[in-house]
Design a protein around this motif. Structure first.
Motif, PDB file in Angstrom:
ATOM      1  N   MET A  30      21.939   1.975 -56.042  1.00  0.00           N
ATOM      2  CA  MET A  30      21.389   1.096 -55.299  1.00  0.00           C
ATOM      3  C   MET A  30      20.057   0.803 -55.572  1.00  0.00           C
ATOM      4  O   MET A  30      19.668  -0.382 -55.366  1.00  0.00           O
ATOM      5  CB  MET A  30      21.481   1.768 -53.910  1.00  0.00           C
ATOM      6  CG  MET A  30      22.907   2.099 -53.310  1.00  0.00           C
ATOM      7  SD  MET A  30      24.077   0.665 -53.121  1.00  0.00           S
ATOM      8  CE  MET A  30      23.412  -0.184 -51.883  1.00  0.00           C
ATOM      9  N   ASN A  33      18.541  -2.055 -58.145  1.00  0.00           N
ATOM     10  CA  ASN A  33      18.527  -3.493 -58.071  1.00  0.00           C
ATOM     11  C   ASN A  33      16.966  -3.930 -58.170  1.00  0.00           C
ATOM     12  O   ASN A  33      16.573  -5.134 -58.229  1.00  0.00           O
ATOM     13  CB  ASN A  33      18.946  -3.704 -56.581  1.00  0.00           C
ATOM     14  CG  ASN A  33      20.236  -3.749 -56.381  1.00  0.00           C
ATOM     15  OD1 ASN A  33      20.990  -4.545 -57.029  1.00  0.00           O
ATOM     16  ND2 ASN A  33      20.747  -3.040 -55.438  1.00  0.00           N
ATOM     17  N   SER A  71      18.441 -10.468 -48.188  1.00  0.00           N
ATOM     18  CA  SER A  71      19.667 -10.528 -48.655  1.00  0.00           C
ATOM     19  C   SER A  71      20.015  -9.159 -49.266  1.00  0.00           C
ATOM     20  O   SER A  71      20.760  -8.450 -48.734  1.00  0.00           O
ATOM     21  CB  SER A  71      20.157 -11.611 -49.620  1.00  0.00           C
ATOM     22  OG  SER A  71      19.529 -11.496 -50.975  1.00  0.00           O
ATOM     23  N   LEU A  72      18.953  -8.587 -49.963  1.00  0.00           N
ATOM     24  CA  LEU A  72      19.153  -7.258 -50.325  1.00  0.00           C
ATOM     25  C   LEU A  72      19.019  -6.251 -49.456  1.00  0.00           C
ATOM     26  O   LEU A  72      19.847  -5.367 -49.174  1.00  0.00           O
ATOM     27  CB  LEU A  72      18.244  -6.818 -51.617  1.00  0.00           C
ATOM     28  CG  LEU A  72      18.122  -5.422 -52.076  1.00  0.00           C
ATOM     29  CD1 LEU A  72      19.406  -5.093 -52.596  1.00  0.00           C
ATOM     30  CD2 LEU A  72      17.054  -5.231 -53.271  1.00  0.00           C
ATOM     31  N   LYS A  74      19.757  -6.671 -46.078  1.00  0.00           N
ATOM     32  CA  LYS A  74      21.231  -7.085 -45.432  1.00  0.00           C
ATOM     33  C   LYS A  74      22.294  -6.124 -46.166  1.00  0.00           C
ATOM     34  O   LYS A  74      23.087  -5.506 -45.543  1.00  0.00           O
ATOM     35  CB  LYS A  74      21.493  -8.257 -45.289  1.00  0.00           C
ATOM     36  CG  LYS A  74      22.730  -8.564 -44.535  1.00  0.00           C
ATOM     37  CD  LYS A  74      23.082 -10.082 -44.172  1.00  0.00           C
ATOM     38  CE  LYS A  74      24.134 -10.069 -43.503  1.00  0.00           C
ATOM     39  NZ  LYS A  74      24.652 -11.489 -43.342  1.00  0.00           N
ATOM     40  N   GLN A  75      22.300  -6.253 -47.466  1.00  0.00           N
ATOM     41  CA  GLN A  75      23.427  -5.576 -48.287  1.00  0.00           C
ATOM     42  C   GLN A  75      23.253  -4.091 -48.020  1.00  0.00           C
ATOM     43  O   GLN A  75      24.384  -3.213 -47.930  1.00  0.00           O
ATOM     44  CB  GLN A  75      23.167  -5.930 -49.820  1.00  0.00           C
ATOM     45  CG  GLN A  75      24.057  -5.354 -50.546  1.00  0.00           C
ATOM     46  CD  GLN A  75      23.934  -5.725 -52.107  1.00  0.00           C
ATOM     47  OE1 GLN A  75      22.926  -6.253 -52.327  1.00  0.00           O
ATOM     48  NE2 GLN A  75      24.765  -4.892 -53.086  1.00  0.00           N
ATOM     49  N   GLU A  78      24.429  -3.149 -44.647  1.00  0.00           N
ATOM     50  CA  GLU A  78      25.834  -3.080 -44.570  1.00  0.00           C
ATOM     51  C   GLU A  78      26.615  -2.094 -45.247  1.00  0.00           C
ATOM     52  O   GLU A  78      27.650  -1.558 -44.727  1.00  0.00           O
ATOM     53  CB  GLU A  78      26.228  -4.574 -44.896  1.00  0.00           C
ATOM     54  CG  GLU A  78      26.011  -5.716 -43.927  1.00  0.00           C
ATOM     55  CD  GLU A  78      26.373  -7.032 -44.540  1.00  0.00           C
ATOM     56  OE1 GLU A  78      26.611  -7.244 -45.638  1.00  0.00           O
ATOM     57  OE2 GLU A  78      26.066  -7.935 -43.815  1.00  0.00           O
ATOM     58  N   PHE A  79      25.821  -1.629 -46.327  1.00  0.00           N
ATOM     59  CA  PHE A  79      26.533  -0.675 -47.323  1.00  0.00           C
ATOM     60  C   PHE A  79      26.509   0.916 -46.551  1.00  0.00           C
ATOM     61  O   PHE A  79      27.443   1.707 -46.280  1.00  0.00           O
ATOM     62  CB  PHE A  79      25.994  -0.168 -48.392  1.00  0.00           C
ATOM     63  CG  PHE A  79      26.175   0.887 -49.063  1.00  0.00           C
ATOM     64  CD1 PHE A  79      27.129   0.673 -50.190  1.00  0.00           C
ATOM     65  CD2 PHE A  79      25.512   2.181 -49.162  1.00  0.00           C
ATOM     66  CE1 PHE A  79      27.495   1.743 -50.851  1.00  0.00           C
ATOM     67  CE2 PHE A  79      25.733   3.146 -50.091  1.00  0.00           C
ATOM     68  CZ  PHE A  79      26.739   2.770 -50.897  1.00  0.00           C
ATOM     69  N   LYS A  82      29.117   0.464 -43.575  1.00  0.00           N
ATOM     70  CA  LYS A  82      30.571   0.388 -44.055  1.00  0.00           C
ATOM     71  C   LYS A  82      31.056   1.652 -44.488  1.00  0.00           C
ATOM     72  O   LYS A  82      32.077   2.130 -44.293  1.00  0.00           O
ATOM     73  CB  LYS A  82      30.606  -0.726 -45.083  1.00  0.00           C
ATOM     74  CG  LYS A  82      31.978  -0.524 -45.957  1.00  0.00           C
ATOM     75  CD  LYS A  82      32.066  -1.486 -47.119  1.00  0.00           C
ATOM     76  CE  LYS A  82      33.206  -1.508 -48.059  1.00  0.00           C
ATOM     77  NZ  LYS A  82      33.191  -2.051 -49.195  1.00  0.00           N
TER      78      LYS A  82
END
Length: 96
Positions: A30, A33, A71-72, A74-75, A78-79, A82
């Motif tokens: 992660m 990135n 966006s990163l 948020k990703q 969400e990870f 989830k």
């Protein structure tokens, strides 16, 4: 009053069932990135870095990432949701 630079989020590699999250290198993946390379070594960003806390792999996210890389950010959130990982929000007290 706290600012974004005073806040950090920690995604802890433990599920709500108490199991360690797998694969074992998930945090490094992660954080890759935003990493750079210097002298053939990986250097993690101060805004997104892996750590081990209490024996669990974690990802430490400076809240500034929400503004600089929305966006990163948020990703990552969400990870955590989830995969039902523990998410901790901390306000960092400045050193006097």
């Amino acid at each position: 009053m706290s600012t974004l630079s005073d806040t950090r989020f920690i995604i802890k590699g433990v599920t709500e069932n108490g199991d360690k999250f797998r694969p074992s290198d998930w945090a490094e993946r992660m954080c890759g990135n935003l990493c750079t390379f210097k002298n053939r070594r990986m250097v993690y960003s101060p805004t997104l870095r892996p750590a081990v806390i209490g024996g669990y792999k974690c990802v430490i996210i400076n809240a500034v990432l929400a503004d600089t890389q929305p966006s990163l950010f948020k990703q990552l959130m969400e990870f955590a949701k989830k995969n039902k990982l523990e998410l901790i929000e901390e306000v960092i007290e400045p050193i006097a």
